[in-house]
Write an enzyme that holds these catalytic residues in place. Structure first.
Site, mmCIF file in Angstrom:
data_model
loop_
_atom_site.group_PDB
_atom_site.id
_atom_site.type_symbol
_atom_site.label_atom_id
_atom_site.label_comp_id
_atom_site.label_asym_id
_atom_site.label_seq_id
_atom_site.Cartn_x
_atom_site.Cartn_y
_atom_site.Cartn_z
ATOM 1 N N CYS A 1 0.909 -1.267 0.123
ATOM 2 C CA CYS A 1 -0.170 0.069 -0.103
ATOM 3 C C CYS A 1 0.863 1.157 0.075
ATOM 4 O O CYS A 1 1.323 1.860 1.159
ATOM 5 C CB CYS A 1 -0.785 0.009 1.373
ATOM 6 N N ALA A 2 1.518 1.709 -1.107
ATOM 7 C CA ALA A 2 2.814 2.300 -1.242
ATOM 8 C C ALA A 2 2.428 3.906 -1.236
ATOM 9 O O ALA A 2 3.191 4.696 -0.852
ATOM 10 C CB ALA A 2 3.720 2.024 -2.244
ATOM 11 N N PRO B 1 1.347 7.630 -0.575
ATOM 12 C CA PRO B 1 2.153 8.448 -1.791
ATOM 13 C C PRO B 1 3.676 8.192 -1.650
ATOM 14 O O PRO B 1 4.339 8.895 -2.598
ATOM 15 C CB PRO B 1 1.901 9.904 -1.222
ATOM 16 N N GLY B 2 4.191 7.172 -0.727
ATOM 17 C CA GLY B 2 5.369 6.732 -1.215
ATOM 18 C C GLY B 2 6.280 7.218 -0.133
ATOM 19 O O GLY B 2 7.579 6.867 -0.268
ATOM 20 N N GLY B 3 5.852 7.584 1.096
ATOM 21 C CA GLY B 3 6.967 7.994 2.025
ATOM 22 C C GLY B 3 7.876 6.946 2.314
ATOM 23 O O GLY B 3 9.163 6.964 2.574
ATOM 24 N N LYS B 4 7.181 5.802 2.911
ATOM 25 C CA LYS B 4 7.976 4.638 3.539
ATOM 26 C C LYS B 4 8.570 3.879 2.176
ATOM 27 O O LYS B 4 9.746 3.405 2.534
ATOM 28 C CB LYS B 4 7.091 3.454 4.134
ATOM 29 N N ASP C 1 -0.146 -0.026 -5.425
ATOM 30 C CA ASP C 1 -1.327 0.845 -4.796
ATOM 31 C C ASP C 1 -2.598 0.893 -5.625
ATOM 32 O O ASP C 1 -2.433 0.765 -7.007
ATOM 33 C CB ASP C 1 -0.813 2.550 -4.603
ATOM 34 N N ASP D 1 -5.235 -3.634 -7.086
ATOM 35 C CA ASP D 1 -5.793 -3.861 -5.695
ATOM 36 C C ASP D 1 -5.027 -4.981 -5.299
ATOM 37 O O ASP D 1 -4.869 -6.160 -6.006
ATOM 38 C CB ASP D 1 -7.254 -4.327 -5.963
ATOM 39 N N CYS E 1 -1.882 3.958 11.121
ATOM 40 C CA CYS E 1 -1.749 5.292 11.978
ATOM 41 C C CYS E 1 -2.976 5.443 12.444
ATOM 42 O O CYS E 1 -3.473 6.401 12.615
ATOM 43 C CB CYS E 1 -1.305 6.504 11.030
HETATM 44 C C1 LIG Z 1 -1.816 4.417 4.883
HETATM 45 S S1 LIG Z 1 -1.714 4.665 2.997
HETATM 46 C C2 LIG Z 1 -0.136 4.202 2.602
HETATM 47 C C3 LIG Z 1 0.972 5.465 2.947
HETATM 48 C C4 LIG Z 1 2.362 4.790 2.338
HETATM 49 N N1 LIG Z 1 2.859 3.589 2.765
HETATM 50 C C5 LIG Z 1 3.561 6.151 2.460
HETATM 51 O O1 LIG Z 1 4.239 5.785 3.566
HETATM 52 O O2 LIG Z 1 3.244 7.253 2.133
HETATM 53 C C6 LIG Z 1 -2.576 3.349 2.680
HETATM 54 C C7 LIG Z 1 -2.523 3.372 1.106
HETATM 55 O O3 LIG Z 1 -3.406 2.099 0.672
HETATM 56 C C8 LIG Z 1 -3.759 2.093 -0.465
HETATM 57 N N2 LIG Z 1 -4.964 1.174 -0.680
HETATM 58 C C9 LIG Z 1 -6.019 0.981 -0.009
HETATM 59 N N3 LIG Z 1 -6.596 -0.229 -0.384
HETATM 60 C C10 LIG Z 1 -5.747 -0.964 -1.319
HETATM 61 C C11 LIG Z 1 -5.785 -2.119 -1.823
HETATM 62 N N4 LIG Z 1 -6.687 -3.103 -1.634
HETATM 63 N N5 LIG Z 1 -4.410 -2.589 -2.676
HETATM 64 C C12 LIG Z 1 -3.609 -1.457 -2.714
HETATM 65 N N6 LIG Z 1 -3.392 -0.668 -2.234
HETATM 66 C C13 LIG Z 1 -4.639 -0.153 -1.193
HETATM 67 C C14 LIG Z 1 -4.672 3.660 -0.548
HETATM 68 O O4 LIG Z 1 -4.533 4.073 -1.880
HETATM 69 C C15 LIG Z 1 -3.290 4.175 0.172
HETATM 70 O O5 LIG Z 1 -2.517 4.842 -0.661
#
Ligand SMILES: C[S@@+](CC[C@H](N)C(=O)[O-])C[C@H]1O[C@@H](n2cnc3c(N)ncnc32)[C@H](O)[C@@H]1O
Length: 439
Positions: A258-259, A261-264, A280, A306, A378
């Site tokens: 679940c990348a 916007p890519g911070g981690k 994502d 997904d 979070c």
């Molecule tokens: C908490 S954020 C991730 C933040 C990210 N890891 C970062 O550090 O910037 C959760 C992410 O999960 C994505 N997401 C939600 N359901 C998903 C799925 N079934 N498959 C892939 N990505 C999914 C969302 O679009 C969102 O970008």
């Protein structure tokens, strides 16, 4: 040019508040649309501060307004209603002289094309100033008013955190520090700190985190040296800790499921020469991963899918590490996004918990034997965190929870299973972490 009356930022703040509270839009997104017309940076900053102030004070302000308006305003006057909300919240915050805040709200009615209501706005705000003590006392008993959070969330915290719920709510009403991550491929943390000092910016390293720097006061990103050339990213301490849980070494094949916007993802690539696959389901957020990595001079295999539909995107190779930074209630970062408390509803939780569970179950078979899945949210709610992971290890007998956190001095506490940092602890955001080894 006439002197600014302060009406523009108040009217912008009122429109953003209306979009958040009436239409359920996120305030950052609403701000981008509404504040386009504000040319001065200080006006945009003021609009943002006013919106955040109202989000933290909404139960009191809406209660006051109910008492102050003899008859409720009509639906078509919602713009004026929110000018009044912003005005009341500003008067309560007492950062501006009362007369300046009242005048700005009155002037804002002209921008709202409601000049005919300027007398009403003036009268309501001035009556509040005259009768403030009694009016506020009438509202003060409700817990929602005392803490500025919705009732469902207060109840959930009282249940999950009987000792800490007040501390968590209080932390949600305090602005967070500005925390940066040093791009260690660009320069060392010592060099980065020296560059800040040379630019007159005071900062200190965060203990226990190798790449984190906290600024003593918030500044505009453009004033941070070497930001645009990839020297830094903005990232909270808790979010930076996630990479330590991954225990990265060169050559590992890593999935960030679940990348966006890519911070981690970026932090992981700065840390070690790994092969990173970043998935994502949201195309726009995945595009932000791409832009962010390019700014930092990094690259990964980006996959728009997904993550639960494994057959549609997986190449069949097992991963040494899987990071599941799951979609969640974001109740640990309310201090950073004060609108979240009104955007989330009690009913959202069961869907989020089901999505997290589906992601966990779909991704687990992709972890190599001996590999590790790191689950991060979070959130401060047990259903999304320790209860979620307790149920996961019950379902998967080949999963063994790693007991100790990677940094023994980090803030927070062991929960069963995993590790919870509550918002504001050590200055960090509220996050949950658990690492499970596939045995
Ligand atoms: C908490 S954020 C991730 C933040 C990210 N890891 C970062 O550090 O910037 C959760 C992410 O999960 C994505 N997401 C939600 N359901 C998903 C799925 N079934 N498959 C892939 N990505 C999914 C969302 O679009 C969102 O970008």
């Amino acid at each position: 040019m006439p002197a600014p009356t302060g009406a523009e930022p108040r009217w912008a703040a009122a429109q953003v508040a209306q979009r958040v509270l009436d239409q359920g839009q996120a305030s950052d997104a609403a701000m981008e649309v509404v504040c386009q017309g504000l040319t001065r940076g200080q006006d945009r900053a003021l609009a943002r501060r006013l919106v955040h102030g109202l989000m933290r004070d909404w139960p009191m302000v809406s209660g006051l307004l109910k008492a102050l308006l003899q008859t409720p305003l009509k639906r078509r006057d919602r713009g004026v209603y929110f000018i009044l909300c912003i005005g009341l919240s500003e008067l309560r915050a007492e950062r501006e002289p009362d007369h300046a805040a009242v005048n700005a709200a009155v002037e804002a009615t002209k921008l709202a094309k409601a000049k005919h209501m300027s007398k009403l706005v003036n009268a309501v705000l001035r009556r509040f100033l005259r009768e403030r003590e009694a009016l506020e006392a009438d509202q003060a008993d409700a817990l929602t008013v005392q803490w500025g959070h919705p009732a469902w969330f207060i109840q959930a915290l009282q249940h999950d955190w009987p000792e800490d719920w007040q501390r968590i709510l209080g932390a949600g009403n305090v602005s967070p520090p500005l925390t940066l991550r040093v791009n260690r491929r660009h320069w060392s943390r010592d060099d980065a700190l020296s560059a800040l000092t040379q630019h007159g910016l005071e900062a200190h390293p965060i203990p226990g985190l190798a790449d984190a720097v906290e600024l003593e006061r918030r500044v505009a990103i453009r004033d941070i040296p070497e930001f645009s050339t990839g020297g830094w990213s903005v990232q909270d301490a808790s979010a930076q800790w996630a990479v330590d849980w991954l225990q990265l070494t060169p050559g590992l094949r890593v999935l960030d499921a679940c990348a966006g916007p890519g911070g981690k993802a970026a932090h992981a690539l700065e840390r070690a020469d790994i092969e990173l696959h970043a998935v994502d389901s949201d195309g726009e957020r995945l595009a932000r991963v791409e832009t962010g990595l390019a700014r930092l001079g990094l690259s990964a295999q980006l996959i728009h899918a997904d993550a639960t539909s494994v057959a549609s995107w997986w190449d069949g190779g097992l991963f040494d590490r899987v990071l599941l930074d799951a979609p969640c209630s974001a109740t640990g970062v309310i201090r950073r996004h004060p609108d979240i408390r009104w955007l989330r509803q009690a009913g959202d939780l069961s869907n989020l918990v089901a999505t997290q569970r589906a992601l966990l179950d779909a991704l687990w078979p992709l972890v190599k034997p001996g590999g590790i899945l790191v689950y991060v949210t979070c959130s401060v709610l047990a259903d999304e965190n320790d209860r979620q992971m307790a149920s996961f290890v019950e379902r998967h007998s080949d999963g063994s929870i790693l007991q100790s956190p990677p940094t023994p001095t980090a803030p927070g506490r062991a929960v069963s299973p995993g590790w919870q940092v509550l918002p504001g602890e050590g200055g960090w955001d509220g996050f949950y972490f658990a690492a499970v080894e596939r045995v």
